[in-house]
Design an enzyme around this catalytic site. Structure first.
Site, PDB file in Angstrom:
ATOM      1  N   GLU A 115       0.845  -1.196   0.000  1.00 17.40           N
ATOM      2  CA  GLU A 115       0.000   0.000   0.000  1.00 17.40           C
ATOM      3  C   GLU A 115       0.875   1.238   0.000  1.00 17.40           C
ATOM      4  OE1 GLU A 115      -2.219  -0.361   3.603  1.00 17.40           O
ATOM      5  OE2 GLU A 115      -3.261  -2.163   2.944  1.00 17.40           O
ATOM      6  N   LYS A 117       2.197   4.530   1.702  1.00 20.86           N
ATOM      7  CA  LYS A 117       2.319   4.997   3.083  1.00 20.86           C
ATOM      8  C   LYS A 117       1.940   6.472   3.076  1.00 20.86           C
ATOM      9  CE  LYS A 117       5.446   4.672   7.038  1.00 20.86           C
ATOM     10  NZ  LYS A 117       5.363   6.048   7.499  1.00 20.86           N
ATOM     11  N   TYR A 220      -6.785   1.579   6.541  1.00 20.62           N
ATOM     12  CA  TYR A 220      -5.962   0.466   6.056  1.00 20.62           C
ATOM     13  C   TYR A 220      -5.890  -0.747   6.984  1.00 20.62           C
ATOM     14  CZ  TYR A 220      -2.826   3.548   8.665  1.00 20.62           C
ATOM     15  OH  TYR A 220      -2.296   4.375   9.601  1.00 20.62           O
ATOM     16  N   LYS A 328      10.786   3.239   2.946  1.00 19.85           N
ATOM     17  CA  LYS A 328      10.800   4.706   3.012  1.00 19.85           C
ATOM     18  C   LYS A 328      11.491   5.314   1.804  1.00 19.85           C
ATOM     19  CE  LYS A 328      10.433   6.995   6.526  1.00 19.85           C
ATOM     20  NZ  LYS A 328       9.407   7.947   6.935  1.00 19.85           N
ATOM     21  N   CYS A 424      11.923  36.988  33.491  1.00 21.97           N
ATOM     22  CA  CYS A 424      11.510  37.874  34.596  1.00 21.97           C
ATOM     23  C   CYS A 424      10.526  37.213  35.558  1.00 21.97           C
ATOM     24  CB  CYS A 424      10.918  39.162  34.042  1.00 21.97           C
ATOM     25  SG  CYS A 424       9.315  38.926  33.264  1.00 21.97           S
TER      26      CYS A 424
HETATM   27  S1  IVH Z   1      -0.093  -0.122   8.669  1.00 20.33           S
HETATM   28  C1  IVH Z   1       0.281  -2.293  12.624  1.00 20.33           C
HETATM   29  N1  IVH Z   1      -0.583   1.108   6.410  1.00 20.33           N
HETATM   30  O1  IVH Z   1       2.685   4.840   8.951  1.00 20.33           O
HETATM   31  C2  IVH Z   1       0.466  -1.684  11.288  1.00 20.33           C
HETATM   32  N2  IVH Z   1       0.392   2.363   8.161  1.00 20.33           N
HETATM   33  O2  IVH Z   1       5.316   4.340  10.404  1.00 20.33           O
HETATM   34  C3  IVH Z   1      -0.018  -0.345  11.269  1.00 20.33           C
HETATM   35  N3  IVH Z   1       0.735   4.719   7.609  1.00 20.33           N
HETATM   36  O3  IVH Z   1       1.658   4.855  12.278  1.00 20.33           O
HETATM   37  C4  IVH Z   1       0.423   0.489  10.183  1.00 20.33           C
HETATM   38  N4  IVH Z   1      -0.069   4.627   5.558  1.00 20.33           N
HETATM   39  O4  IVH Z   1       0.262   6.154  10.661  1.00 20.33           O
HETATM   40  C5  IVH Z   1      -0.084   1.226   7.650  1.00 20.33           C
HETATM   41  N5  IVH Z   1      -1.124   2.044   4.353  1.00 20.33           N
HETATM   42  C6  IVH Z   1      -0.633   2.165   5.596  1.00 20.33           C
HETATM   43  C7  IVH Z   1      -0.152   3.394   6.090  1.00 20.33           C
HETATM   44  C8  IVH Z   1       0.357   3.453   7.382  1.00 20.33           C
HETATM   45  C9  IVH Z   1       0.470   5.413   6.494  1.00 20.33           C
HETATM   46  C10 IVH Z   1       1.373   5.296   8.816  1.00 20.33           C
HETATM   47  C11 IVH Z   1       0.681   4.939  10.098  1.00 20.33           C
HETATM   48  C12 IVH Z   1       1.743   4.360  10.997  1.00 20.33           C
HETATM   49  C13 IVH Z   1       2.985   4.796  10.321  1.00 20.33           C
HETATM   50  C14 IVH Z   1       4.073   3.782  10.598  1.00 20.33           C
END
Ligand code: IVH
Length: 700
Positions: A115, A117, A220, A328, A424
């Site tokens: 997916e 991020k 998600y 990343k 102060c």
């Molecule tokens: S899964 C237990 N899916 O990335 C697994 N996270 O660095 C939970 N995030 O805190 C995360 N897109 O806020 C997941 N498609 C996605 C995401 C996602 C953004 C964020 C999420 C998480 C952070 C982790």
């Protein structure tokens, strides 16, 4: 009551049902079913019914999305699911190695979902009996803040779902790039990126203000009270979609062979790319390249094991699941640690928290200090001492803290500014988003004012730098800026190291010469909050070209006169008046005037914009072809230095009369006031550069 219904309850029920369907089609599926007009019509009917019969107002009514002016405070609540973070890979090789290792661990084939991020803020939505009961920030993963009222304003968050079982849904709230640029342009304190603006918005006190920001969500993960029936992630996503949630269609699904992938994806009824493991590398490359053309920001990809049973057997570390991995993207960012947070007190008393970070290079320069703006900003980041943070100089050159990567376990959580001034010890006060030391004699403020007064932006005093100011200040010779003009420099400085005969003479000359500086510079140098060079120009051009005139406006508390000036907003007007009513300011002005600084604009001084109506008082009446509404004509007058009034008095110099001008025409004739018709007015305006319309202040 509408004739089609037997009871009002029935009508409300039906309206809610229809509106929900239309909202879903519009905000989630991007496929509007009805015209805006038809939608508004139904919506207004529902509002009317609910206003008249409050007992009919349901928690899941679409009208509840517009937010309220009541305070939403954000109590801490405990998550009922662990809100974990993700382990990270920085290359596709690393990611592929992880997939291989995972398959090896479970000794069977796995499906991998990839997916986007989303670069937003993590929110958990809790549903009970089909209703959204709580929306909670991630917080520290165990405890977060309850931001339900604010999250309810996000149109793509379903307020009701068609299942009664308890359900927790994780998703990312984000702000599309386009909305970010439009909103950020109007901000007092611009945000570094859409993510931070979204996070700041989610923590706004008034949900009605949150409702003005077009936040969106992608969900998600779903956690049902019991999820026996659901065996894999693809099904979780399609089930969530069927409940009305927004899921991100930009995803990939991979197994050993492409055929299986396609079949599984299709069975789940999901869009997306289906391929074999061999295709993952090119999928990542293509996605990395397409990243900047997405309408929202993503900071990587997330690979997840599809089979829930395998997820269980893979398990978790304290921080992250072993069944998922973030990939990343590289970015002009760096990671560092917040070693301290210092509080700076500025010349206006504004208190600014500054993060001292372990020095690190970002986009070509070493960063060690980063402004945190105010407490709201710190809260939004959930930032504490010792936290590892990601910092950037994205777009802007100004470094910014982007997010907390890892909390310092030993810290006390989010940092709070001290209750008293660090210089102060006066108790600090809150004005809007910012914190102030209210003691105008606070040494930090006095010093700041003097430094500003002598600076290039203000009086630009030659041969007089901040070091000299500092020496005099330490000697206790300066309580306020006017002391600069009465100090006996010879006596004060002759014994000080570094101050020879010649240097002292230059200082004296610089001070003497500064008395010739323009009124505009004097006005700026007074240190009125928000009143810089541009502001001073605007006031002077609008005819407020002497201290006496400005003081008169302040004395009579005539905020209207200031607001009538095109480029002066309500907020600045209030600040100017407050400052010019302050006894310390009045004393300063009097003393500066007494030593001979200019307290009015020189006659010959050129104005920066055409001021052909300066000194004139215009009354505008009737209707116009070119100025509709009529306030547009008034703007043209004020922009060129004139004043506008709503009725004719002895002071009125011009009447701009449109069609149907009526009794004001007679009054004007009687008083011998110049009467101008629309055509004449247009020719009076001709060749005058029209300024860009001033944008309204953003209401945060
Ligand atoms: S899964 C237990 N899916 O990335 C697994 N996270 O660095 C939970 N995030 O805190 C995360 N897109 O806020 C997941 N498609 C996605 C995401 C996602 C953004 C964020 C999420 C998480 C952070 C982790």
């Amino acid at each position: 009551m509408n004739a089609h219904y037997d009871t009002l309850e029935e009508e409300v029920e039906d309206l809610i049902e229809q509106l929900r369907r239309y909202q879903q089609a519009y905000y989630v599926d991007n496929r509007p079913l009805v015209s805006d007009l038809a939608y508004d019509h139904l919506f207004d009917r529902l509002v009317a019914l609910e206003t008249e019969h409050p007992q009919l107002r349901r928690q899941d009514s679409p009208t509840q999305r517009v937010g309220s002016d009541l305070d939403s405070s954000f109590p801490e609540v405990r998550h009922t699911i662990p809100v974990l973070s993700l382990d990270k890979a920085y290359s596709d090789a690393q990611l592929l190695a992880w997939i291989e290792k995972t398959e090896h661990k479970v000794s069977q084939d796995v499906g991998i979902v990839i997916e986007e991020k989303i670069d937003g803020i993590s929110i958990v939505l809790y549903y009970e009996e089909g209703l959204l009961v709580r929306a909670v920030t991630r917080g520290n993963g165990t405890v977060g803040n309850d931001v339900t009222a604010n999250v309810k304003t996000i149109r793509s968050v379903p307020l009701r779902i068609p299942v009664a079982r308890k359900l927790a849904v994780r998703g990312e709230v984000y702000l599309p790039r386009q909305s970010f640029s439009a909103l950020n342009e109007q901000m007092d304190v611009p945000y570094a990126n859409p993510r931070n603006l979204a996070a700041g918005t989610i923590r706004r006190i008034k949900s009605s203000e949150v409702a003005k920001v077009p936040l969106q969500i992608f969900v998600y993960e779903g956690f049902w009270e019991d999820d026996r029936q659901i065996g894999n992630h693809l099904l979780i996503l399609s089930t969530l979609a069927s409940y009305g949630f927004c899921i991100n269609p930009n995803m990939g699904y991979f197994t050993r062979d492409a055929q299986t992938s396609r079949a599984n994806l299709e069975r789940a009824g999901l869009k997306g790319f289906a391929g074999s493991f061999a295709e993952i590398g090119s999928y990542i490359k293509a996605h990395t390249a397409a990243r900047s053309s997405l309408p929202y920001e993503i900071d990587g990809l997330v690979a997840k094991v599809d089979e829930l049973a395998l997820r269980e057997s893979l398990g978790y570390t304290e921080h992250h699941p072993r069944w998922a991995m973030a990939y990343k993207f590289e970015s002009p960012q760096a990671q560092t640690v917040v070693q301290a947070i210092d509080i700076q007190v500025g010349r206006t008393g504004r208190v600014t928290p500054v993060a001292r970070v372990k020095p690190v290079q970002v986009a070509g320069s070493i960063i060690s200090n980063i402004t945190l703006h105010n407490q709201d900003y710190i809260d939004m980041l959930e930032l504490g001492l010792g936290d590892s943070v990601e910092i950037s100089r994205r777009g802007d050159v100004i470094p910014a803290v982007e997010r907390v990567i890892e909390k310092n376990e030993q810290s006390d959580g989010t940092y709070h500014m001290p209750p008293t001034c660090p210089v102060c010890s006066t108790p600090l006060v809150q004005k809007g988003a910012h914190t102030f030391c209210p003691n105008v004699q606070c040494p930090a403020q006095v010093k700041g004012r003097i430094e500003f007064f002598i600076s290039k932006e203000a009086m630009d005093i030659e041969n007089f730098g901040p070091e000299t100011a500092s020496v005099l200040f330490e000697l206790g010779l300066m309580q306020d800026v006017q002391d600069l003009y009465t100090i006996d420099y010879r006596k004060a400085l002759c014994d000080q190291p570094g101050f020879g005969e010649k240097k002292i003479r230059l200082i004296e000359e610089g001070i003497e010469k500064s008395k010739n500086q323009s009124f505009k510079r004097v006005l700026v140098a007074l240190g009125i909050p928000e009143l810089g060079k541009k502001g001073a120009e605007i006031l002077i051009n609008a005819g407020l070209d002497s201290m006496d005139k400005l003081l008169e406006v302040a004395r009579s508390n005539d905020i209207e006169q200031l607001v009538a000036i095109k480029q002066v907003g309500m907020k600045s007007a209030r600040m100017y008046i407050d400052a010019l009513q302050d006894p310390v300011m009045l004393k300063r002005i009097e003393a500066l005037s007494a030593v001979g600084l200019k307290m009015e604009q020189d006659a010959g001084e050129p104005m920066s914009i055409d001021q052909r109506f300066a000194g004139q008082v215009w009354c505008v009446t009737g209707s116009f072809t070119h100025f509709n509404p009529r306030s547009l004509a008034m703007d043209e007058v004020t922009r060129r230095g004139g004043r506008t009034v709503s009725s004719i008095t002895g002071k009125t110099t011009h009447l701009l009369a449109g069609s149907g001008a009526g009794s004001k025409l007679d009054a004007a004739r009687n008083l011998n006031i110049t009467i101008v018709d629309e055509q004449t007015f247009l020719s009076m305006l001709e060749q005058t550069p029209t300024e860009e319309e001033k944008q309204g202040e953003f209401s945060f």
